[in-house]
Structure formats: C-alpha cells, structure tokens
Design a protein around this motif. Sequence first.
Motif, PDB file in Angstrom:
ATOM      1  N   VAL A 141       8.006 -15.230  -2.857  1.00  0.00           N
ATOM      2  CA  VAL A 141       9.406 -15.220  -3.314  1.00  0.00           C
ATOM      3  C   VAL A 141       9.528 -15.273  -4.841  1.00  0.00           C
ATOM      4  CG1 VAL A 141      10.442 -16.091  -1.176  1.00  0.00           C
ATOM      5  CG2 VAL A 141       9.596 -17.720  -2.889  1.00  0.00           C
ATOM      6  N   ASP A 142       8.423 -15.533  -5.554  1.00  0.00           N
ATOM      7  CA  ASP A 142       8.470 -15.463  -7.030  1.00  0.00           C
ATOM      8  C   ASP A 142       8.857 -14.059  -7.488  1.00  0.00           C
ATOM      9  OD1 ASP A 142       7.534 -18.053  -7.123  1.00  0.00           O
ATOM     10  OD2 ASP A 142       5.459 -17.515  -7.596  1.00  0.00           O
ATOM     11  N   PHE A 143       8.652 -13.063  -6.598  1.00  0.00           N
ATOM     12  CA  PHE A 143       8.881 -11.666  -6.983  1.00  0.00           C
ATOM     13  C   PHE A 143      10.148 -11.083  -6.355  1.00  0.00           C
ATOM     14  CE2 PHE A 143       4.410 -12.753  -6.953  1.00  0.00           C
ATOM     15  CZ  PHE A 143       4.108 -12.542  -8.288  1.00  0.00           C
ATOM     16  N   SER A 144      10.914 -11.924  -5.638  1.00  0.00           N
ATOM     17  CA  SER A 144      12.160 -11.451  -5.013  1.00  0.00           C
ATOM     18  C   SER A 144      13.126 -10.998  -6.090  1.00  0.00           C
ATOM     19  CB  SER A 144      12.825 -12.581  -4.213  1.00  0.00           C
ATOM     20  OG  SER A 144      11.987 -12.999  -3.173  1.00  0.00           O
ATOM     21  N   LYS A 150       0.843  -1.210   0.000  1.00  0.00           N
ATOM     22  CA  LYS A 150       0.000   0.000   0.000  1.00  0.00           C
ATOM     23  C   LYS A 150       0.873   1.252   0.000  1.00  0.00           C
ATOM     24  CE  LYS A 150      -4.386  -1.629   1.810  1.00  0.00           C
ATOM     25  NZ  LYS A 150      -5.225  -1.889   2.991  1.00  0.00           N
ATOM     26  N   TYR A 151       1.970   1.203   0.737  1.00  0.00           N
ATOM     27  CA  TYR A 151       2.910   2.332   0.760  1.00  0.00           C
ATOM     28  C   TYR A 151       3.479   2.570  -0.643  1.00  0.00           C
ATOM     29  CZ  TYR A 151       7.329   4.744   1.491  1.00  0.00           C
ATOM     30  OH  TYR A 151       8.383   5.626   1.384  1.00  0.00           O
ATOM     31  N   LEU A 152       3.868   1.486  -1.332  1.00  0.00           N
ATOM     32  CA  LEU A 152       4.448   1.616  -2.682  1.00  0.00           C
ATOM     33  C   LEU A 152       3.402   2.102  -3.694  1.00  0.00           C
ATOM     34  CD1 LEU A 152       6.653  -1.627  -2.891  1.00  0.00           C
ATOM     35  CD2 LEU A 152       7.421   0.737  -2.595  1.00  0.00           C
ATOM     36  N   CYS A 169       7.951  -6.991  -2.665  1.00  0.00           N
ATOM     37  CA  CYS A 169       6.901  -6.018  -3.020  1.00  0.00           C
ATOM     38  C   CYS A 169       7.392  -5.091  -4.136  1.00  0.00           C
ATOM     39  CB  CYS A 169       6.464  -5.200  -1.805  1.00  0.00           C
ATOM     40  SG  CYS A 169       5.350  -6.086  -0.696  1.00  0.00           S
ATOM     41  N   ASN A 170       8.667  -4.715  -4.063  1.00  0.00           N
ATOM     42  CA  ASN A 170       9.223  -3.887  -5.144  1.00  0.00           C
ATOM     43  C   ASN A 170       9.244  -4.670  -6.452  1.00  0.00           C
ATOM     44  OD1 ASN A 170      10.164  -1.061  -4.499  1.00  0.00           O
ATOM     45  ND2 ASN A 170      10.921  -2.160  -2.706  1.00  0.00           N
ATOM     46  N   GLY A 171       9.585  -5.965  -6.376  1.00  0.00           N
ATOM     47  CA  GLY A 171       9.579  -6.809  -7.574  1.00  0.00           C
ATOM     48  C   GLY A 171       8.177  -6.969  -8.140  1.00  0.00           C
ATOM     49  N   LEU A 172       7.212  -7.154  -7.261  1.00  0.00           N
ATOM     50  CA  LEU A 172       5.814  -7.303  -7.689  1.00  0.00           C
ATOM     51  C   LEU A 172       5.332  -6.006  -8.355  1.00  0.00           C
ATOM     52  CD1 LEU A 172       3.076  -8.786  -7.692  1.00  0.00           C
ATOM     53  CD2 LEU A 172       2.756  -8.010  -5.328  1.00  0.00           C
ATOM     54  N   ILE A 179       3.889  -5.530 -12.184  1.00  0.00           N
ATOM     55  CA  ILE A 179       2.544  -4.998 -12.484  1.00  0.00           C
ATOM     56  C   ILE A 179       2.653  -3.783 -13.411  1.00  0.00           C
ATOM     57  CG2 ILE A 179       0.536  -3.850 -11.495  1.00  0.00           C
ATOM     58  CD1 ILE A 179       1.043  -5.587  -8.966  1.00  0.00           C
ATOM     59  N   VAL A 180       3.579  -2.891 -13.095  1.00  0.00           N
ATOM     60  CA  VAL A 180       3.718  -1.651 -13.880  1.00  0.00           C
ATOM     61  C   VAL A 180       4.135  -1.974 -15.321  1.00  0.00           C
ATOM     62  CG1 VAL A 180       5.151   0.423 -14.116  1.00  0.00           C
ATOM     63  CG2 VAL A 180       4.181  -0.170 -11.902  1.00  0.00           C
ATOM     64  N   SER A 181       4.956  -3.020 -15.496  1.00  0.00           N
ATOM     65  CA  SER A 181       5.440  -3.330 -16.854  1.00  0.00           C
ATOM     66  C   SER A 181       4.482  -4.227 -17.630  1.00  0.00           C
ATOM     67  CB  SER A 181       6.819  -3.984 -16.781  1.00  0.00           C
ATOM     68  OG  SER A 181       6.704  -5.260 -16.182  1.00  0.00           O
ATOM     69  N   SER A 182       3.399  -4.694 -16.981  1.00  0.00           N
ATOM     70  CA  SER A 182       2.508  -5.644 -17.684  1.00  0.00           C
ATOM     71  C   SER A 182       1.431  -4.912 -18.500  1.00  0.00           C
ATOM     72  CB  SER A 182       1.832  -6.580 -16.692  1.00  0.00           C
ATOM     73  OG  SER A 182       0.958  -5.861 -15.863  1.00  0.00           O
TER      74      SER A 182
END
Length: 161
Positions: free
Chosen positions: A118-121, A29-31, A151-154, A158-161
């Motif tokens: 961890v898929d988004f690490s 939510k912060y990001l 969370c940064n990876g996720l 999302i932003v690039s999809s």
Amino acid sequence: MYQDESKHKILFVCLGNICRSPAAEGIMKYLIEKNNLNDKIEIDSAGTSGYHNGELPDSRMRKHGSKRGYKFDSLSRKFTAKDFDDFDMIIAMDDSNYHNILRLAPDLESEKKVFRMVDFSMKYQHDHIPDPYYSGADGFELVLDLLEDACNGLMKEIVSS
Ligand code: 4NP
C-alpha cells in the motif's frame, strides 16, 4: 544463481503465495511487458508460510485474474533470508507479512529493502491488501483493484527513479 546487476529485482510476499503475491507478480509482469521493461525489471513472489509449496495460485484468484486478462501461473515457494541477497525490494501485502519478513532481515541494509504494497497505492486508502482466502468473489475483486492501483504506482516510482 546468475545475477544481472543492472536489473531491478522485486519480490512480492504474502502468507500462502497462492492469492495476493502471485497476483501482484502477474499484474506487474503484464505492466513490465507493456512498458518494454523486460530487460530492466525482474519479478518474483513468495509466501512467509510455505503451506502451499509447489502449488499453482488458488483457482479463484486465477479465474478472477483471467477475467481481467492476466495469467497467474507461478508456483508457491517459501520466503527465506536468502531473498534479501537476491532482491532489491521486498514488498509485503499486510502487516503480518511485513513483520515476519523483517524478523529474518540479517542487517539494516536488508531491513531497508522491505516495503508495504500500500506504500505504492495511488487512488485507494487501504492500509493493507486483505487476505481473500476465506472471502467470496468480492474479496478477490477488491484485491485485484488494490493490486492494479499499487502496481501502477510502483511502476511509476521505478520509471522515475
Ligand atoms: P495469500 O492467501 O497469503 O494471499 O496467498 C492465503 C492463502 C492460503 C492461506 C492463507 C492465506 N492458508 O491459510 O492456507
């Protein structure tokens, strides 16, 4: 429940929904706020157990989070099969959560919504987000390090999809 179909809806899931998944929810939510994506992404969290229904996050998790500038204040609730209708991505903290979620999936389409955190690490190699409940302060700090990274990876995905 009113649903805005244009929103990307993400649910984080752990066992108790008082340590890991509410922390993931608060960090994400912060990001989202920081990236002005409030109208595009919706976040929630749940636990597979329901042991702590209605409770605020664990005071230790809240304390460690607030030292990093986060506010973890969601109330614990149990994950149910209806969550497959309400969310686009369901993200498990560890293998046990992952399999307990999959056991409730009604069809293949629902199964495809389930991921591991961890898929988004990006910089860490851990194969799960460890349960900090019986750990000391180090365990909570490690969880926050791993969650901030994932969370940064996720967010990037999302932003690039
Ligand atoms: P969480 O941690 O799954 O990250 O919320 C736990 C919280 C409570 C319990 C276990 C794990 N418990 O056994 O009560």
